[in-house]
Design a protein around this motif. Sequence first.
Motif, mmCIF file in Angstrom:
data_model
loop_
_atom_site.group_PDB
_atom_site.id
_atom_site.type_symbol
_atom_site.label_atom_id
_atom_site.label_comp_id
_atom_site.label_asym_id
_atom_site.label_seq_id
_atom_site.Cartn_x
_atom_site.Cartn_y
_atom_site.Cartn_z
ATOM 1 N N ILE A 53 35.249 20.406 59.665
ATOM 2 C CA ILE A 53 34.198 20.983 58.842
ATOM 3 C C ILE A 53 34.501 20.701 57.371
ATOM 4 O O ILE A 53 35.629 20.366 57.009
ATOM 5 N N SER A 54 33.500 20.848 56.543
ATOM 6 C CA SER A 54 33.691 20.653 55.109
ATOM 7 C C SER A 54 34.424 21.864 54.532
ATOM 8 O O SER A 54 34.397 22.951 55.111
ATOM 9 N N SER A 55 35.067 21.673 53.396
ATOM 10 C CA SER A 55 35.831 22.772 52.807
ATOM 11 C C SER A 55 34.944 23.932 52.370
ATOM 12 O O SER A 55 35.343 25.092 52.440
ATOM 13 N N ASP A 56 33.698 23.644 51.952
ATOM 14 C CA ASP A 56 32.814 24.749 51.565
ATOM 15 C C ASP A 56 32.407 25.574 52.778
ATOM 16 O O ASP A 56 32.291 26.796 52.691
ATOM 17 N N ARG A 57 32.235 24.915 53.915
ATOM 18 C CA ARG A 57 31.929 25.677 55.134
ATOM 19 C C ARG A 57 33.123 26.508 55.568
ATOM 20 O O ARG A 57 32.968 27.619 56.091
ATOM 21 N N PHE A 58 34.321 25.976 55.364
ATOM 22 C CA PHE A 58 35.527 26.731 55.708
ATOM 23 C C PHE A 58 35.595 27.996 54.861
ATOM 24 O O PHE A 58 35.833 29.095 55.379
ATOM 25 N N VAL A 59 35.395 27.852 53.544
ATOM 26 C CA VAL A 59 35.441 29.013 52.647
ATOM 27 C C VAL A 59 34.379 30.032 53.053
ATOM 28 O O VAL A 59 34.641 31.238 53.119
ATOM 29 N N TYR A 60 33.171 29.557 53.342
ATOM 30 C CA TYR A 60 32.075 30.441 53.738
ATOM 31 C C TYR A 60 32.418 31.190 55.028
ATOM 32 O O TYR A 60 32.122 32.382 55.174
ATOM 33 N N ALA A 61 33.065 30.474 55.958
ATOM 34 C CA ALA A 61 33.387 31.063 57.265
ATOM 35 C C ALA A 61 34.442 32.158 57.175
ATOM 36 O O ALA A 61 34.592 32.946 58.114
ATOM 37 N N LEU A 62 35.161 32.239 56.060
ATOM 38 C CA LEU A 62 36.178 33.284 55.923
ATOM 39 C C LEU A 62 35.549 34.675 55.783
ATOM 40 O O LEU A 62 36.233 35.683 55.944
ATOM 41 N N GLY A 63 34.254 34.710 55.476
ATOM 42 C CA GLY A 63 33.544 35.988 55.437
ATOM 43 C C GLY A 63 33.928 36.878 54.271
ATOM 44 O O GLY A 63 33.851 38.108 54.365
ATOM 45 N N ILE A 64 34.338 36.266 53.157
ATOM 46 C CA ILE A 64 34.714 37.042 51.982
ATOM 47 C C ILE A 64 33.452 37.638 51.348
ATOM 48 O O ILE A 64 32.478 36.932 51.119
ATOM 49 N N ARG A 65 33.483 38.913 51.076
ATOM 50 C CA ARG A 65 32.314 39.599 50.518
ATOM 51 C C ARG A 65 31.849 38.933 49.221
ATOM 52 O O ARG A 65 32.670 38.572 48.374
ATOM 53 N N HIS A 66 30.559 38.766 49.084
ATOM 54 C CA HIS A 66 29.911 38.163 47.918
ATOM 55 C C HIS A 66 30.100 36.647 47.827
ATOM 56 O O HIS A 66 29.580 36.032 46.899
ATOM 57 N N VAL A 67 30.861 36.067 48.752
ATOM 58 C CA VAL A 67 31.057 34.615 48.733
ATOM 59 C C VAL A 67 30.117 33.999 49.762
ATOM 60 O O VAL A 67 30.458 33.847 50.938
ATOM 61 N N GLY A 68 28.904 33.697 49.314
ATOM 62 C CA GLY A 68 27.901 33.113 50.190
ATOM 63 C C GLY A 68 27.919 31.595 50.137
ATOM 64 O O GLY A 68 28.898 30.983 49.722
ATOM 65 N N VAL A 69 26.815 30.996 50.526
ATOM 66 C CA VAL A 69 26.716 29.541 50.581
ATOM 67 C C VAL A 69 26.936 28.913 49.207
ATOM 68 O O VAL A 69 27.716 27.968 49.049
ATOM 69 N N HIS A 70 26.252 29.439 48.200
ATOM 70 C CA HIS A 70 26.350 28.863 46.858
ATOM 71 C C HIS A 70 27.762 29.005 46.298
ATOM 72 O O HIS A 70 28.359 28.038 45.800
ATOM 73 N N ALA A 71 28.323 30.210 46.376
ATOM 74 C CA ALA A 71 29.672 30.439 45.852
ATOM 75 C C ALA A 71 30.702 29.582 46.589
ATOM 76 O O ALA A 71 31.646 29.062 45.976
ATOM 77 N N SER A 72 30.521 29.408 47.892
ATOM 78 C CA SER A 72 31.449 28.583 48.673
ATOM 79 C C SER A 72 31.443 27.141 48.193
ATOM 80 O O SER A 72 32.488 26.486 48.103
ATOM 81 N N LYS A 73 30.254 26.629 47.864
ATOM 82 C CA LYS A 73 30.156 25.264 47.348
ATOM 83 C C LYS A 73 30.863 25.139 45.996
ATOM 84 O O LYS A 73 31.554 24.152 45.731
ATOM 85 N N LEU A 74 30.676 26.121 45.128
ATOM 86 C CA LEU A 74 31.309 26.086 43.821
ATOM 87 C C LEU A 74 32.830 26.160 43.941
ATOM 88 O O LEU A 74 33.560 25.456 43.232
ATOM 89 N N ILE A 75 33.306 27.005 44.834
ATOM 90 C CA ILE A 75 34.748 27.139 45.050
ATOM 91 C C ILE A 75 35.330 25.839 45.597
ATOM 92 O O ILE A 75 36.356 25.346 45.128
ATOM 93 N N ALA A 76 34.654 25.263 46.594
ATOM 94 C CA ALA A 76 35.130 24.007 47.183
ATOM 95 C C ALA A 76 35.123 22.885 46.153
ATOM 96 O O ALA A 76 36.036 22.053 46.110
#
Length: 223
Positions: free
Chosen positions: A31-54
């Motif tokens: 999977i892509s790193s942004d999907r990995f971050v999103y899958a961690l289920g961190i509160r307030h870290v949605g699709v957009h935030a996951s992309k920015l973090i990745a």
Amino acid sequence: MLEAISALPGWGAKSANNLAKAAQATSTNGISSDRFVYALGIRHVGVHASKLIASAYGSVNAFLASVEQAQLNQSSAGSFPALFGDEKQEGIKGLGPAVKSSLEAFAQSKILTQAARDLADIVVVHSHPTKPNTVEGSSQSNVLPFQDLAVVFTGSLKGISRKEAQKMAIELGAKSTPNSVSSSTGVVVAGDKSGKKAKEAVELGVRLMAETEFLSIVTEYKK
């Protein structure tokens, strides 16, 4: 396991098998790193935030190293500098204090951070292209929330019309807003009574997003 899933309301043998195939595909292809971050289920870290973090870290290992460093910090002031800035770089637009607090809370949970590290060790996680975020260079990330994604809307949307929601998705980078869900769909935004399309998204491993999260992303990005 498949029998238990098949017995769930609204599921069945075919749906359970499709879910198993999606899980197998993720295991095999990664999977892509942004999907990995999103899958961690961190509160307030949605699709957009996951992309920015990745985009900020590039690799999941770099992100997890930052999480582990934040776990050692006694103060939150210098945690996650790649995201929220320090004397050498500015913070990324679109990541506010709520996201920072959630990341810090996640970092302080040794159980969650170890689980994330264990998951990264057994799943192939593809690196994400990074964007410079230094004061001397580009000071902001230019990644749009739905960059190059096909965004499908389903169910009854309460806070916005379907047409307006599709328009907003395009403005925020979506390449299309089709009416059906497929393996090429990037996000499914689900309102009330989303039914079949939401179920198809789960079966195909497509991200599901609540209407409230979609509107929150739109509001945050347009500030």
